[in-house]
Scaffold this active site. Structure first.
Site, short mmCIF file in Angstrom:
data_model
loop_
_atom_site.label_atom_id
_atom_site.label_comp_id
_atom_site.label_asym_id
_atom_site.label_seq_id
_atom_site.Cartn_x
_atom_site.Cartn_y
_atom_site.Cartn_z
N ILE A 57 -5.60 -3.40 1.67
CA ILE A 57 -4.99 -4.70 1.96
C ILE A 57 -3.49 -4.48 1.81
CG2 ILE A 57 -4.78 -7.11 1.26
CD1 ILE A 57 -7.66 -6.74 0.01
N PRO A 58 -2.73 -4.52 2.90
CA PRO A 58 -1.32 -4.11 2.87
C PRO A 58 -0.38 -5.18 2.31
CG PRO A 58 -1.91 -4.78 5.08
CD PRO A 58 -3.17 -4.85 4.26
N CYS A 59 -0.52 -5.45 1.02
CA CYS A 59 0.30 -6.50 0.41
C CYS A 59 1.79 -6.19 0.44
CB CYS A 59 -0.17 -6.79 -1.01
SG CYS A 59 -0.14 -5.38 -2.11
N HIS A 60 2.14 -4.92 0.64
CA HIS A 60 3.57 -4.57 0.73
C HIS A 60 4.23 -5.18 1.95
CE1 HIS A 60 1.64 -1.53 3.25
NE2 HIS A 60 2.81 -1.40 3.86
N ARG A 61 3.45 -5.67 2.90
CA ARG A 61 4.00 -6.27 4.12
C ARG A 61 4.34 -7.75 3.97
NH1 ARG A 61 -0.51 -3.33 7.74
NH2 ARG A 61 0.31 -1.20 7.50
#
Length: 110
Positions: A57-61
């Site tokens: 889950i690309p929470c850095h985006r």
């Protein structure tokens, strides 16, 4: 927010964040709006802080509405978040913010 509602909300957030393409960002408020809870941007942050699948889950985006990175980025701080975004081709303004006019995911944006 009751635990049952919170779990459903968190899952909706994770499903939406998983759709943000590499090389783009979305804002906390944008994700909240897309999951039907436009006044819950802060809760999006809470959900991402306990992301059960970092790297999947690309929470850095996900960034603030002005393009700033999260000082409390749970997976290495804002430097790690910036490195992940730069590795995807996201460029930053001189003041350290993401240029939302170039890199914002258009979903739900009017």
């Amino acid at each position: 927010m009751a635990d049952k509602n919170r779990e459903g909300f968190f899952e909706s957030v994770y499903e939406m964040v998983a759709q943000v393409p590499s090389g783009m960002v979305a804002t906390y408020g944008q994700i909240a709006k897309l999951v039907g809870e436009s006044r819950r941007a802060r809760y999006v942050g809470y959900a991402l802080h306990v992301n059960p699948q970092p790297g999947v889950i690309p929470c850095h985006r996900i960034v603030f509405a002005d393009g700033r990175l999260a000082a409390g980025f749970a997976f290495g701080g804002p430097e790690a978040q910036r490195e992940l975004l730069e590795a995807e081709g996201v460029e930053f303004l001189d003041d350290g913010r993401v240029d939302l006019t170039r890199y914002r995911w258009p979903a739900g944006v009017m």
